[in-house]
Design an enzyme around this catalytic site. Structure first.
Site, short mmCIF file in Angstrom:
data_model
loop_
_atom_site.label_atom_id
_atom_site.label_comp_id
_atom_site.label_asym_id
_atom_site.label_seq_id
_atom_site.Cartn_x
_atom_site.Cartn_y
_atom_site.Cartn_z
N TYR A 54 33.34 -9.07 96.34
CA TYR A 54 32.64 -10.35 96.45
C TYR A 54 33.63 -11.49 96.32
O TYR A 54 34.52 -11.44 95.47
CB TYR A 54 31.57 -10.49 95.36
CG TYR A 54 30.18 -10.19 95.88
CD1 TYR A 54 29.67 -10.90 96.95
CD2 TYR A 54 29.40 -9.20 95.31
CE1 TYR A 54 28.41 -10.64 97.44
CE2 TYR A 54 28.13 -8.92 95.79
CZ TYR A 54 27.64 -9.65 96.87
OH TYR A 54 26.40 -9.38 97.36
N GLU A 56 32.63 -15.20 96.92
CA GLU A 56 31.98 -16.48 97.24
C GLU A 56 32.91 -17.64 96.93
O GLU A 56 33.56 -17.66 95.88
CB GLU A 56 30.69 -16.67 96.41
CG GLU A 56 29.50 -15.95 96.98
CD GLU A 56 29.22 -14.67 96.26
OE1 GLU A 56 30.20 -14.07 95.76
OE2 GLU A 56 28.04 -14.28 96.18
N ASP A 201 31.10 -24.39 122.15
CA ASP A 201 30.94 -22.99 121.73
C ASP A 201 31.78 -22.15 122.67
O ASP A 201 31.40 -21.91 123.82
CB ASP A 201 29.45 -22.62 121.81
CG ASP A 201 29.20 -21.17 121.46
OD1 ASP A 201 30.16 -20.39 121.38
OD2 ASP A 201 28.02 -20.82 121.26
N THR A 228 32.71 -16.65 118.48
CA THR A 228 32.73 -15.31 117.92
C THR A 228 34.19 -14.85 117.94
O THR A 228 35.02 -15.45 118.64
CB THR A 228 31.91 -14.32 118.77
OG1 THR A 228 32.31 -14.46 120.13
CG2 THR A 228 30.43 -14.57 118.64
N LYS A 231 34.36 -10.21 121.66
CA LYS A 231 34.40 -10.62 123.08
C LYS A 231 35.86 -10.69 123.58
O LYS A 231 36.66 -9.85 123.23
CB LYS A 231 33.67 -11.95 123.28
CG LYS A 231 32.21 -11.93 122.80
CD LYS A 231 31.44 -13.13 123.29
CE LYS A 231 29.97 -13.06 122.93
NZ LYS A 231 29.59 -13.65 121.66
N ARG A 237 33.69 -7.91 115.18
CA ARG A 237 32.46 -8.67 115.32
C ARG A 237 32.44 -9.74 114.22
O ARG A 237 32.60 -9.43 113.04
CB ARG A 237 31.30 -7.70 115.13
CG ARG A 237 29.97 -8.13 115.60
CD ARG A 237 29.15 -6.92 115.96
NE ARG A 237 29.68 -6.35 117.19
CZ ARG A 237 29.33 -6.75 118.41
NH1 ARG A 237 28.45 -7.70 118.58
NH2 ARG A 237 29.88 -6.19 119.47
N1 DSN Z 1 25.01 -11.35 123.04
C1 DSN Z 1 26.10 -12.19 123.45
C2 DSN Z 1 26.39 -12.07 124.90
O1 DSN Z 1 26.25 -10.97 125.40
O2 DSN Z 1 26.76 -13.03 125.53
C3 DSN Z 1 25.91 -13.61 123.10
O3 DSN Z 1 25.40 -13.73 121.84
#
Ligand code: DSN
Length: 420
Positions: A54, A56, A201, A228, A231, A237
């Site tokens: 933890y 915080e 974003d 994120t 990707k 993630r």
């Molecule tokens: N689920 C993601 C995507 O596939 O673009 C976005 O949150």
């Protein structure tokens, strides 16, 4: 294949699912544009003892003891993130992209305040104010759209007009299904004209920006970026908030993440983020990012040759949105299922102003980040596109032969050892 010795002994049901997923990832082609394969080092961090801890608070200011190593990990992640994106401040604690966006809203808005964001059917994201989210019960989301669906040009004049009318507190750029580069300078101008904070974003294109294969919105004056870390960025993630220069904004973001919205940060995930940022700072990542786009262009060329309708006419980034209903007379859901049977994983997707239903829309969305990690280049990407055209045209009659070709491509381009 992973070694899951302890899981196999302790929990055979979960073991079977994990092995099944490894096999699925190894033998098929992953074209969901928001997915990728992370490095072995990233996976090791995700399985480390930091999951026990933890923490915080923030480095040097925690609510629990025993933070000698967590502080070190989080500071490294912050410093690397700042370097990667040219940010003055980074908050690496968001558990995901949705968390990053929600905290960003709470940092900048009061209930009832307005956000001007991209119309969801034109490529925006659920957390940009889809009516199914609770966000819309609290804040007021107003939309801008593309002026021309065939080129993808945003209607900046209308956006300015609407901004002056509704006086948003946030001008939000970014998308999850838009294949073109935005005119960042125009967003920033409009935001400044109405005294709003400009937020981009970058979740989908973070890796392209980090690898300098796409423009960096901070270079055009954006105030904040949310993202994120999986990707195109190829990390674990997770999410992150970056602030270009304002310490005041950065403090608001920090407060909104903790204690505002989240509890203890996931320190194993933060260690994995730090590792992936280090990987993205390496020159080889820039090559990877450029190859993602080259591969998209190779696929785009095949669909163009077949006269297929791509929303915005093609792609500048890692993804393509194909109107399969108009191009091949098949719905997005049916196309997804057929291609899945052929070993190609992608997702059905609504297209701009779609007249069909969300669960069975007119389009499919696919992209090249994961297959580029596997080492597929332009020639193989074109081959994948040709297989897709074959399946979409001949349907059931083409599935078996397509599956054999896909499997051969996947097995001749195994997920690299360092990513298993
Ligand atoms: N689920 C993601 C995507 O596939 O673009 C976005 O949150």
């Amino acid at each position: 294949m992973h070694f899951y010795g302890h899981i196999q002994e302790e929990d055979p049901e979960i073991y079977d699912a994990l092995v099944g997923e490894d096999k699925r990832e190894a033998e098929g082609l992953e074209l969901i544009p928001s997915e990728n394969y992370v490095s072995r080092a990233v996976k090791e961090a995700m399985a480390s003892s930091l999951t026990n801890k933890y923490a915080e608070g923030y480095p040097g200011k925690r609510y629990y003891g025993g933070q000698e190593f967590t502080d070190k990990v989080e500071m490294l992640a912050i410093e690397r993130a700042k370097k990667l994106f040219g940010a003055a401040y980074a908050n690496v604690q968001p558990l995901g992209g949705a968390n990053a966006n929600i905290a960003m809203y709470f940092a900048l808005l009061q209930p009832g305040d307005t956000v001007l964001g991209m119309d969801l059917s034109h490529g925006g994201h659920l957390t940009h104010g889809h009516p199914v989210t609770y966000l819309t019960k609290i804040f007021n989301f107003v939309r801008y759209k593309m002026k021309d669906i065939e080129t993808g040009e945003i209607d900046y004049d209308d956006m300015r007009r609407v901004a002056k009318e509704v006086k948003p507190k946030i001008v939000l750029a970014g998308f999850s299904a838009y294949p073109r580069e935005l005119d960042y300078a125009k967003f920033v101008d409009i935001a400044r004209e109405v005294d709003a904070v400009s937020v981009m974003d970058i979740a989908h294109i973070a890796g392209l920006i980090a690898g300098k294969a796409a423009k960096n919105p901070f270079d055009f004056g954006f105030d904040v970026m949310t993202t994120t870390t999986h990707k195109t960025l190829r990390g674990p993630r997770g999410g992150m908030i970056l602030t270009r220069e304002s310490e005041e904004l950065a403090k608001k973001m920090d407060k909104a993440i903790f204690p505002g919205f989240q509890g203890g940060p996931h320190m194993h995930q933060i260690a994995a983020k730090a590792i992936s940022f280090r990987e993205a700072l390496h020159p080889s990542f820039a090559k990877y990012a450029k190859q993602i786009i080259a591969n998209t262009h190779a696929m785009e060329k095949v669909f163009k040759e077949h006269g297929a309708r791509m929303i915005t006419g093609g792609s500048d980034n890692h993804l393509i949105l194909l109107d399969v209903w108009k191009s091949f007379g098949i719905s997005g859901a049916d196309a997804e299922t057929l291609l899945d049977r052929a070993g190609i994983t992608l997702n059905k997707n609504a297209i701009a102003d779609d007249t069909r239903k969300p669960m069975d829309p007119s389009g499919i969305r696919f992209g090249t980040p994961a297959m580029t990690t596997r080492g597929l280049r332009e020639a193989e990407s074109a081959e994948v596109a040709k297989i897709m055209v074959e399946v979409l045209t001949k349907r059931d009659d083409a599935v078996a032969a397509a599956h054999t070709k896909v499997r051969a491509l996947a097995l001749s381009h195994p997920i690299p050892e360092s990513f298993i």
